[in-house]
Design a protein around this motif. Structure first.
Motif, PDB file in Angstrom:
ATOM      1  N   ARG A  73     -11.006  -3.991   4.099  1.00 11.52           N
ATOM      2  CA  ARG A  73      -9.673  -3.497   3.807  1.00 11.52           C
ATOM      3  C   ARG A  73      -9.484  -2.131   4.453  1.00 11.52           C
ATOM      4  NH1 ARG A  73     -10.639  -5.902  -1.799  1.00 11.52           N
ATOM      5  NH2 ARG A  73      -9.297  -7.748  -1.799  1.00 11.52           N
ATOM      6  N   ILE A  74      -8.264  -1.862   4.850  1.00  7.24           N
ATOM      7  CA  ILE A  74      -7.945  -0.600   5.488  1.00  7.24           C
ATOM      8  C   ILE A  74      -6.843   0.098   4.707  1.00  7.24           C
ATOM      9  CG2 ILE A  74      -8.656  -1.388   7.781  1.00  7.24           C
ATOM     10  CD1 ILE A  74      -5.723  -1.856   8.447  1.00  7.24           C
ATOM     11  N   LYS A  75      -6.503   1.294   5.137  1.00  7.39           N
ATOM     12  CA  LYS A  75      -5.417   2.064   4.534  1.00  7.39           C
ATOM     13  C   LYS A  75      -5.768   2.426   3.090  1.00  7.39           C
ATOM     14  CE  LYS A  75      -2.168  -0.531   7.411  1.00  7.39           C
ATOM     15  NZ  LYS A  75      -1.013  -1.452   7.410  1.00  7.39           N
ATOM     16  N   SER A  76      -4.754   2.804   2.319  1.00  6.97           N
ATOM     17  CA  SER A  76      -4.976   3.223   0.941  1.00  6.97           C
ATOM     18  C   SER A  76      -4.905   2.024   0.004  1.00  6.97           C
ATOM     19  CB  SER A  76      -3.944   4.275   0.540  1.00  6.97           C
ATOM     20  OG  SER A  76      -2.638   3.726   0.581  1.00  6.97           O
ATOM     21  N   GLN A  77      -5.423   2.211  -1.208  1.00 13.12           N
ATOM     22  CA  GLN A  77      -5.534   1.098  -2.144  1.00 13.12           C
ATOM     23  C   GLN A  77      -4.191   0.469  -2.493  1.00 13.12           C
ATOM     24  OE1 GLN A  77      -7.758   2.362  -5.588  1.00 13.12           O
ATOM     25  NE2 GLN A  77      -9.510   3.070  -4.375  1.00 13.12           N
ATOM     26  N   ASN A  78      -3.116   1.251  -2.480  1.00 14.09           N
ATOM     27  CA  ASN A  78      -1.835   0.693  -2.897  1.00 14.09           C
ATOM     28  C   ASN A  78      -1.296  -0.346  -1.924  1.00 14.09           C
ATOM     29  OD1 ASN A  78      -1.381   3.000  -1.146  1.00 14.09           O
ATOM     30  ND2 ASN A  78       0.796   2.737  -1.547  1.00 14.09           N
ATOM     31  N   SER A  79      -1.908  -0.477  -0.740  1.00 12.69           N
ATOM     32  CA  SER A  79      -1.459  -1.502   0.214  1.00 12.69           C
ATOM     33  C   SER A  79      -2.351  -2.740   0.215  1.00 12.69           C
ATOM     34  CB  SER A  79      -1.412  -0.925   1.635  1.00 12.69           C
ATOM     35  OG  SER A  79      -2.721  -0.638   2.099  1.00 12.69           O
ATOM     36  N   TRP A  80      -3.482  -2.687  -0.454  1.00 15.95           N
ATOM     37  CA  TRP A  80      -4.445  -3.789  -0.378  1.00 15.95           C
ATOM     38  C   TRP A  80      -3.866  -5.106  -0.884  1.00 15.95           C
ATOM     39  CZ3 TRP A  80      -9.673  -1.338  -2.437  1.00 15.95           C
ATOM     40  CH2 TRP A  80     -10.104  -0.367  -1.520  1.00 15.95           C
ATOM     41  N   VAL A  81      -3.246  -5.085  -2.036  1.00 13.20           N
ATOM     42  CA  VAL A  81      -2.708  -6.332  -2.593  1.00 13.20           C
ATOM     43  C   VAL A  81      -1.514  -6.802  -1.775  1.00 13.20           C
ATOM     44  CG1 VAL A  81      -1.868  -7.473  -4.677  1.00 13.20           C
ATOM     45  CG2 VAL A  81      -3.490  -5.581  -4.861  1.00 13.20           C
ATOM     46  N   ILE A  82      -0.727  -5.869  -1.299  1.00 13.06           N
ATOM     47  CA  ILE A  82       0.445  -6.220  -0.496  1.00 13.06           C
ATOM     48  C   ILE A  82       0.027  -6.993   0.753  1.00 13.06           C
ATOM     49  CG2 ILE A  82       2.324  -5.260   0.911  1.00 13.06           C
ATOM     50  CD1 ILE A  82       2.468  -2.987  -1.183  1.00 13.06           C
ATOM     51  N   ASP A  83      -1.106  -6.620   1.350  1.00 13.86           N
ATOM     52  CA  ASP A  83      -1.589  -7.309   2.548  1.00 13.86           C
ATOM     53  C   ASP A  83      -1.970  -8.763   2.267  1.00 13.86           C
ATOM     54  OD1 ASP A  83      -1.240  -5.043   4.071  1.00 13.86           O
ATOM     55  OD2 ASP A  83      -3.321  -4.375   3.898  1.00 13.86           O
ATOM     56  N   MET A  84      -2.172  -9.121   1.001  1.00 16.81           N
ATOM     57  CA  MET A  84      -2.570 -10.477   0.632  1.00 16.81           C
ATOM     58  C   MET A  84      -1.393 -11.408   0.389  1.00 16.81           C
ATOM     59  SD  MET A  84      -5.456  -9.343  -2.170  1.00 16.81           S
ATOM     60  CE  MET A  84      -5.532 -11.013  -2.830  1.00 16.81           C
ATOM     61  N   LEU A  85      -0.180 -10.878   0.285  1.00 15.71           N
ATOM     62  CA  LEU A  85       0.973 -11.680  -0.115  1.00 15.71           C
ATOM     63  C   LEU A  85       1.316 -12.749   0.918  1.00 15.71           C
ATOM     64  CD1 LEU A  85       3.314  -8.821  -1.410  1.00 15.71           C
ATOM     65  CD2 LEU A  85       1.930 -10.391  -2.802  1.00 15.71           C
ATOM     66  N   ILE A  86       1.806 -13.888   0.428  1.00 14.56           N
ATOM     67  CA  ILE A  86       2.329 -14.949   1.278  1.00 14.56           C
ATOM     68  C   ILE A  86       3.726 -15.307   0.784  1.00 14.56           C
ATOM     69  CG2 ILE A  86       0.040 -15.865   1.802  1.00 14.56           C
ATOM     70  CD1 ILE A  86       0.583 -18.115  -0.213  1.00 14.56           C
ATOM     71  N   GLN A  87       4.425 -16.130   1.547  1.00 15.40           N
ATOM     72  CA  GLN A  87       5.782 -16.522   1.184  1.00 15.40           C
ATOM     73  C   GLN A  87       5.812 -17.163  -0.208  1.00 15.40           C
ATOM     74  OE1 GLN A  87       8.977 -16.230   2.849  1.00 15.40           O
ATOM     75  NE2 GLN A  87       7.720 -14.614   3.772  1.00 15.40           N
ATOM     76  N   GLY A  88       6.767 -16.719  -1.005  1.00 15.28           N
ATOM     77  CA  GLY A  88       6.928 -17.257  -2.347  1.00 15.28           C
ATOM     78  C   GLY A  88       6.220 -16.465  -3.426  1.00 15.28           C
TER      79      GLY A  88
END
Length: 312
Positions: free
Chosen positions: A117-132
């Motif tokens: 994972r890169i960047k700060s922790q607040n972006s980690w889950v966002i990077d996992m999102l898919i449509q819906g």
């Protein structure tokens, strides 16, 4: 019993070194879901059911869940972006806690070195999102120096998921979020500040849970729950109950349409429609379904299935 204990111990050890729940533990915690799952184990409710869910009211969903003894699935007292729209999607959960440097450092180290994972922790889950997906966040109600979502991350969330957020905390850049148009979102407060993410300096939040069970208000939320947000409230529907909620809502909707029409026509009295229907009214309702099957706001196949199960 030994197998269950071993699985729980495995899950506990895994969680000691990672915020993200293991596939095995997520499957263990959602045993009543028998349908498709994503690679990480999250229940995957079909797009078709999500589309049908958009017409379900909070009252209809709440009544079904209460009848199934799910008493703590509703959360209220939100501020809303696009309050006239409906938010429906599959929950991806994140749990933050007030920042603690020692925990934050080891989570950062593992996330960067071992998990890629890169960047700060607040972006980690966002990077996992898919449509819906709907990003469901317990931010412990953080307000001043609490917001982890502003217009940049909101654009990323919307691009990846096509949905909005349920955010138990403060957001920032609210004008930019409103410009997204379809970013229907539920949040607790607004503040122009932003969270601080430096374990060696100012630190406000630490991400301790990714796709784990979490609490939003008085609601328990599991990854893969279907989020229904509308009319200022949000309800989280366990995936194995989604079809029952949708079908119940459709039957109620059809009966209401029929009843209202017959009241306007003065064919029946309010007392007749507002109480248990007689056999004659039930028979009239079945005929009305047949006569209007192509014009009703419920899929034709669902009406045909309903008619098959009726005795009139």
């Amino acid at each position: 019993m030994k197998k269950m204990v071993a699985l729980l111990l495995f899950g506990s050890l895994f969680m000691a070194y990672s915020q993200q729940i293991s596939k095995e533990e997520l499957v263990f915690l959602t045993p009543e879901w028998k349908g498709e799952r994503l690679e990480d184990g999250r229940p995957y409710v079909s797009d078709q059911l999500l589309d049908r869910m958009k017409l379900v009211t909070l009252e209809e969903a709440w009544a079904v869940l209460k009848g199934e003894n799910y008493k703590y699935q509703y959360a209220e007292n939100w501020q809303v972006i696009n309050p006239d729209s409906v938010l429906v999607g599959r929950a991806v959960t994140a749990t933050f806690m007030p920042g603690r440097p020692d925990i934050h450092r080891v989570i950062d180290e593992k996330g960067h070195q071992n998990d890629g994972r890169i960047k700060s922790q607040n972006s980690w889950v966002i990077d996992m999102l898919i449509q819906g997906d709907v990003y469901v966040v317990d931010q412990f109600g953080a307000h001043v120096d609490g917001p982890t979502i502003g217009d940049n991350l909101a654009n990323s969330i919307f691009a990846k998921s096509g949905k909005g957020i349920v955010y138990n905390g403060a957001i920032r850049d609210i004008n930019g979020l409103k410009e997204l148009g379809s970013f229907t979102s539920f949040f607790k407060t607004y503040h122009p500040s932003h969270h601080l993410n430096n374990p060696d300096g100012d630190l406000n939040t630490t991400l301790i849970g990714i796709n784990t069970p979490t609490r939003i208000g008085m609601a328990t939320v599991m990854p893969g729950d279907v989020v229904l947000g509308r009319d200022g409230g949000v309800i989280f529907i366990p995936p194995h109950l989604v079809e029952k909620v949708v079908k119940t809502s459709e039957v109620v909707r059809l009966r209401d349409m029929f009843g209202h029409q017959r009241l306007r026509e003065q064919k029946y009295t309010a007392g007749q429609i507002d109480s248990r229907w007689s056999d004659a009214i039930e028979k009239d309702f079945s005929q009305w379904l047949n006569d209007h099957i192509d014009a009703l706001p419920v899929p034709k196949a669902q009406i045909q299935q309903l008619l098959k199960t009726r005795t009139w």
